[in-house]
Design an enzyme around this catalytic site. Structure first.
Site, PDB file in Angstrom:
ATOM      1  CG  ASP A   1      53.391 -60.035 -40.487  1.00  0.00           C
ATOM      2  OD1 ASP A   1      53.703 -61.224 -40.709  1.00  0.00           O
ATOM      3  OD2 ASP A   1      52.647 -59.390 -41.250  1.00  0.00           O
ATOM      4  CB  SER A   2      58.405 -57.134 -41.961  1.00  0.00           C
ATOM      5  OG  SER A   2      59.007 -58.401 -41.932  1.00  0.00           O
TER       6      SER A   2
ATOM      7  CB  SER B   1      60.601 -65.414 -36.648  1.00  0.00           C
ATOM      8  OG  SER B   1      60.829 -65.416 -38.037  1.00  0.00           O
TER       9      SER B   1
ATOM     10  CE  LYS C   1      68.288 -71.760 -41.427  1.00  0.00           C
ATOM     11  NZ  LYS C   1      67.370 -72.511 -42.295  1.00  0.00           N
TER      12      LYS C   1
ATOM     13  CG  HIS D   1      61.677 -52.578 -42.388  1.00  0.00           C
ATOM     14  ND1 HIS D   1      62.923 -52.696 -42.964  1.00  0.00           N
ATOM     15  CD2 HIS D   1      61.101 -53.797 -42.519  1.00  0.00           C
ATOM     16  CE1 HIS D   1      63.068 -53.912 -43.429  1.00  0.00           C
ATOM     17  NE2 HIS D   1      61.995 -54.613 -43.175  1.00  0.00           N
TER      18      HIS D   1
ATOM     19  CG  PHE E   1      66.106 -61.527 -45.070  1.00  0.00           C
ATOM     20  CD1 PHE E   1      66.659 -60.619 -44.187  1.00  0.00           C
ATOM     21  CD2 PHE E   1      64.721 -61.677 -45.061  1.00  0.00           C
ATOM     22  CE1 PHE E   1      65.872 -59.873 -43.322  1.00  0.00           C
ATOM     23  CE2 PHE E   1      63.912 -60.955 -44.187  1.00  0.00           C
ATOM     24  CZ  PHE E   1      64.499 -60.051 -43.317  1.00  0.00           C
ATOM     25  N   GLY E   2      65.315 -61.852 -48.414  1.00  0.00           N
ATOM     26  CA  GLY E   2      64.070 -61.409 -49.033  1.00  0.00           C
ATOM     27  C   GLY E   2      64.293 -60.459 -50.208  1.00  0.00           C
ATOM     28  CE1 TYR E   3      59.546 -60.266 -51.241  1.00  0.00           C
ATOM     29  CE2 TYR E   3      59.144 -58.851 -53.136  1.00  0.00           C
ATOM     30  CZ  TYR E   3      58.789 -59.927 -52.340  1.00  0.00           C
ATOM     31  OH  TYR E   3      57.664 -60.660 -52.654  1.00  0.00           O
ATOM     32  CG  ASP E   4      67.384 -56.923 -47.638  1.00  0.00           C
ATOM     33  OD1 ASP E   4      66.491 -56.084 -47.401  1.00  0.00           O
ATOM     34  OD2 ASP E   4      67.935 -57.587 -46.738  1.00  0.00           O
TER      35      ASP E   4
HETATM   36  P1  IMP Z   1      56.232 -62.416 -42.948  1.00  0.00           P
HETATM   37  O1  IMP Z   1      56.418 -61.262 -42.011  1.00  0.00           O
HETATM   38  O2  IMP Z   1      56.677 -63.708 -42.347  1.00  0.00           O
HETATM   39  O3  IMP Z   1      54.864 -62.464 -43.527  1.00  0.00           O
HETATM   40  O4  IMP Z   1      57.246 -62.232 -44.161  1.00  0.00           O
HETATM   41  C1  IMP Z   1      57.650 -60.978 -44.550  1.00  0.00           C
HETATM   42  C2  IMP Z   1      58.472 -61.053 -45.820  1.00  0.00           C
HETATM   43  O5  IMP Z   1      58.816 -59.708 -46.137  1.00  0.00           O
HETATM   44  C3  IMP Z   1      59.790 -61.780 -45.665  1.00  0.00           C
HETATM   45  O6  IMP Z   1      59.713 -63.125 -46.023  1.00  0.00           O
HETATM   46  C4  IMP Z   1      60.693 -61.014 -46.621  1.00  0.00           C
HETATM   47  O7  IMP Z   1      60.574 -61.501 -47.911  1.00  0.00           O
HETATM   48  C5  IMP Z   1      60.118 -59.625 -46.644  1.00  0.00           C
HETATM   49  N1  IMP Z   1      60.923 -58.772 -45.769  1.00  0.00           N
HETATM   50  C6  IMP Z   1      60.628 -58.349 -44.517  1.00  0.00           C
HETATM   51  N2  IMP Z   1      61.644 -57.630 -44.018  1.00  0.00           N
HETATM   52  C7  IMP Z   1      62.591 -57.623 -44.966  1.00  0.00           C
HETATM   53  C8  IMP Z   1      63.885 -57.061 -45.024  1.00  0.00           C
HETATM   54  O8  IMP Z   1      64.415 -56.452 -44.079  1.00  0.00           O
HETATM   55  N3  IMP Z   1      64.540 -57.238 -46.185  1.00  0.00           N
HETATM   56  C9  IMP Z   1      64.021 -57.921 -47.232  1.00  0.00           C
HETATM   57  N4  IMP Z   1      62.849 -58.491 -47.230  1.00  0.00           N
HETATM   58  C10 IMP Z   1      62.124 -58.335 -46.092  1.00  0.00           C
END
Ligand code: IMP
Length: 202
Positions: free
Chosen positions: A74-75, A13, A16, A188, A160-163
């Site tokens: 992948d999430s 990955s 970060k 998750h 991070f992300g949508y937290d």
């Molecule tokens: P990918 O798995 O690289 O396609 O990206 C998954 C995206 O899902 C990430 O860039 C985050 O925006 C979001 N994501 C996945 N896990 C989390 C999390 O634990 N918290 C917040 N956002 C998440």
């Protein structure tokens, strides 16, 4: 189910936030962890339409390139009133010509819910698929999910992300407000990781 017997693992990955969380989860196992960037790897294109498919692409790419076992994640977040969107496109909703903008992605999510007049609670789930792949092409997949709701306005500076807009069921705080150790214990990613440990590390 194949056991992990080595002492080195590549985290497939460049994200970060994921690297920080998965490194924390791996810390007790005495494994030397390196990242895709440490090996100078490019990011492979995620061309599948499932979390499992894209997790496989990333883990096999890193395992083949480094000759080491590789772990990918992948999430994404799936919002029920948006028919499961953004789902596997969670990161894509944040893309801009100047990099990823998650404030924009969260605003898009909330705006779509408002436009639909979706009744509260605006239920959603974070999904995570982990793929552990070996250089010989074998892999194991593990899935974790945490249910909750999307809230507005954004709250919290952790994670991070949508937290900042996700409140897991049974809690009042968003993942962004929660102590990171608490998120690590129930996210998750933690659920999928516990299955990986039970099957491959013990
Ligand atoms: P990918 O798995 O690289 O396609 O990206 C998954 C995206 O899902 C990430 O860039 C985050 O925006 C979001 N994501 C996945 N896990 C989390 C999390 O634990 N918290 C917040 N956002 C998440």
């Amino acid at each position: 189910m194949r056991k992990f017997t080595g002492d080195q693992l590549v985290l497939a990955s460049h994200n970060k936030g994921k690297l920080r969380e998965i490194s924390a989860l791996l810390a007790p196992f005495g494994i030397t962890v390196s990242s895709a960037a440490d090996h100078g790897l490019e990011e492979p294109e995620e061309t599948e339409d499932s979390f499992a498919g894209n997790a496989r692409i990333k883990a096999h790419f890193a395992a083949k390139a480094t000759g080491l076992p590789a772990l990918s994640d992948d999430s994404g977040i799936s919002v029920d009133a948006l028919d499961g969107a953004p789902g596997v496109y969670t990161a894509d909703w944040a893309e801009t010509p100047n990099g990823r903008d998650f404030n924009m992605a969260m605003e898009k999510t909330w705006t779509l819910l408002e436009e639909k007049n979706a009744p509260p609670p605006r239920t959603a789930a974070f999904n995570c698929t982990l793929c552990l792949a070996w250089p010989d092409g074998h892999d194991e997949l593990f899935v974790g999910k945490v249910e909750g709701q999307v809230v507005w306005p954004m709250r919290g500076a952790h994670g991070f992300g949508y937290d900042p807009i996700f409140v897991p069921n049974g809690f009042d705080e968003t993942f962004g407000e929660m102590d990171p150790a608490q998120k690590h214990a129930m996210s998750h990613r933690a659920v999928a990781f516990a299955k990986l440990v039970a099957d491959c590390f013990d």
